[in-house]
Design a protein around this motif. Structure first.
Motif, PDB file in Angstrom:
ATOM      1  N   ASN A  33      26.327 -26.730 -29.739  1.00 31.97           N
ATOM      2  CA  ASN A  33      26.110 -26.038 -31.016  1.00 31.97           C
ATOM      3  C   ASN A  33      27.312 -26.207 -31.934  1.00 31.97           C
ATOM      4  O   ASN A  33      27.165 -26.362 -33.152  1.00 31.97           O
ATOM      5  CB  ASN A  33      25.828 -24.560 -30.772  1.00 31.97           C
ATOM      6  CG  ASN A  33      24.453 -24.327 -30.179  1.00 31.97           C
ATOM      7  OD1 ASN A  33      23.569 -25.158 -30.310  1.00 31.97           O
ATOM      8  ND2 ASN A  33      24.271 -23.197 -29.516  1.00 31.97           N
ATOM      9  N   THR A  34      28.506 -26.182 -31.349  1.00 30.86           N
ATOM     10  CA  THR A  34      29.727 -26.397 -32.138  1.00 30.86           C
ATOM     11  C   THR A  34      29.705 -27.782 -32.784  1.00 30.86           C
ATOM     12  O   THR A  34      30.026 -27.934 -33.964  1.00 30.86           O
ATOM     13  CB  THR A  34      30.980 -26.260 -31.245  1.00 30.86           C
ATOM     14  OG1 THR A  34      31.093 -24.906 -30.801  1.00 30.86           O
ATOM     15  CG2 THR A  34      32.242 -26.636 -32.004  1.00 30.86           C
ATOM     16  N   LYS A  35      29.304 -28.790 -32.023  1.00 30.76           N
ATOM     17  CA  LYS A  35      29.255 -30.153 -32.555  1.00 30.76           C
ATOM     18  C   LYS A  35      28.258 -30.272 -33.704  1.00 30.76           C
ATOM     19  O   LYS A  35      28.551 -30.886 -34.738  1.00 30.76           O
ATOM     20  CB  LYS A  35      28.891 -31.128 -31.431  1.00 30.76           C
ATOM     21  CG  LYS A  35      29.981 -31.281 -30.375  1.00 30.76           C
ATOM     22  CD  LYS A  35      29.530 -32.219 -29.256  1.00 30.76           C
ATOM     23  CE  LYS A  35      30.599 -32.344 -28.182  1.00 30.76           C
ATOM     24  NZ  LYS A  35      30.153 -33.224 -27.071  1.00 30.76           N
ATOM     25  N   LYS A  36      27.068 -29.694 -33.523  1.00 32.66           N
ATOM     26  CA  LYS A  36      26.046 -29.745 -34.575  1.00 32.66           C
ATOM     27  C   LYS A  36      26.518 -29.018 -35.829  1.00 32.66           C
ATOM     28  O   LYS A  36      26.318 -29.485 -36.958  1.00 32.66           O
ATOM     29  CB  LYS A  36      24.744 -29.127 -34.067  1.00 32.66           C
ATOM     30  CG  LYS A  36      24.043 -29.947 -32.998  1.00 32.66           C
ATOM     31  CD  LYS A  36      22.773 -29.241 -32.526  1.00 32.66           C
ATOM     32  CE  LYS A  36      22.067 -30.047 -31.433  1.00 32.66           C
ATOM     33  NZ  LYS A  36      20.864 -29.347 -30.936  1.00 32.66           N
ATOM     34  N   TYR A  37      27.120 -27.859 -35.615  1.00 36.43           N
ATOM     35  CA  TYR A  37      27.639 -27.042 -36.718  1.00 36.43           C
ATOM     36  C   TYR A  37      28.703 -27.821 -37.499  1.00 36.43           C
ATOM     37  O   TYR A  37      28.675 -27.875 -38.738  1.00 36.43           O
ATOM     38  CB  TYR A  37      28.215 -25.759 -36.126  1.00 36.43           C
ATOM     39  CG  TYR A  37      29.081 -24.921 -37.036  1.00 36.43           C
ATOM     40  CD1 TYR A  37      28.519 -24.075 -37.990  1.00 36.43           C
ATOM     41  CD2 TYR A  37      30.474 -24.957 -36.917  1.00 36.43           C
ATOM     42  CE1 TYR A  37      29.318 -23.291 -38.805  1.00 36.43           C
ATOM     43  CE2 TYR A  37      31.275 -24.172 -37.728  1.00 36.43           C
ATOM     44  CZ  TYR A  37      30.697 -23.342 -38.667  1.00 36.43           C
ATOM     45  OH  TYR A  37      31.498 -22.575 -39.477  1.00 36.43           O
TER      46      TYR A  37
END
Length: 238
Positions: A33-37
């Protein structure tokens, strides 16, 4: 290549290195989720970087300067570094602040700040000591502290570094200060470009999200849904 309005020139940001550094930080609970964000944010920043630079290069002579080549506005330049080698700059428009304080009847909404807060390296305030002080009269108006949460500091002094430098070793115990929240800064566009505005929101939001999931256990999905990218509003509490 965004713009350094103090030197009136462009500078470069290595977005790949920035992403690689940030993707391993605990911004959200799940790494994926951090990467997508981060990819969403960096895409927007790169686009605004391009638009700001294009406008600057096209209209360089009077982008923010008058006919005498002087800056049209009172400004403040913040330098921030990720991972000791990725430097970014945020350009603030200080002259707008008093206008909005007046507009919202907030001129009397200042706080008394303890001078000791500026005397320690552990201070929650980021500020710059001015070494070469002039003998000019010190302004009496309150200083401006803008919310800036980078995980170590909580505020940045964007107007008043000369005043604090003058009185830091005096007998004066307090100083008047306006405490400017993220939404005050963002809603009123206290920046020289949209890129600066979004960069300010991005840095503050990353640290706020990290604190919200760690302390209040707010799920990633809810945090992302409330991002400035989608709400155009800064959410400090959920």
């Amino acid at each position: 290549m965004p713009v350094n309005f103090e030197k009136y020139e462009t500078y470069s940001i290595n977005y790949k290195s920035l992403y690689n550094f940030l993707k391993v930080q605990p911004i959200l609970y799940y790494k994926q989720n951090t990467k997508k964000y981060l990819k969403k944010w960096i895409k927007v920043l790169k686009f605004l970087d391009y638009k700001t630079t294009k406008k600057f290069k096209k209209d360089n002579s009077n982008f923010i300067k008058d006919a005498n080549n002087n800056l049209k506005y009172e400004t403040f330049l913040q330098t921030f570094t990720f991972n000791n080698n990725i430097k970014i700059l945020i350009n603030y428009r200080i002259d707008l602040i008093e206008d909005f304080l007046t507009k919202y009847n907030l001129l009397n909404n200042w706080n008394e700040i303890d001078i000791d807060l500026f005397k320690t390296n552990e201070s929650i305030i980021s500020w710059t000591l001015v070494e070469s002080l002039t003998q000019q009269p010190i302004q009496k108006k309150p200083i401006y502290l803008a919310k800036f949460n980078d995980g170590i500091k909580k505020w940045i002094l964007i107007d008043g570094n000369f005043r604090i430098s003058h009185i830091i070793n005096s007998r004066q115990k307090t100083i008047k200060a306006y405490l400017l929240t993220e939404n005050f800064m963002l809603r009123n566009n206290i920046f020289l470009s949209k890129f600066d505005k979004y960069l300010y929101a991005f840095i503050n939001e990353m640290q706020t999200f990290q604190e919200l999931w760690k302390i209040k256990h707010v799920p990633d999905k809810k945090l992302i849904k409330n991002s400035f990218l989608f709400k155009n509003e800064f959410i400090s509490q959920i």
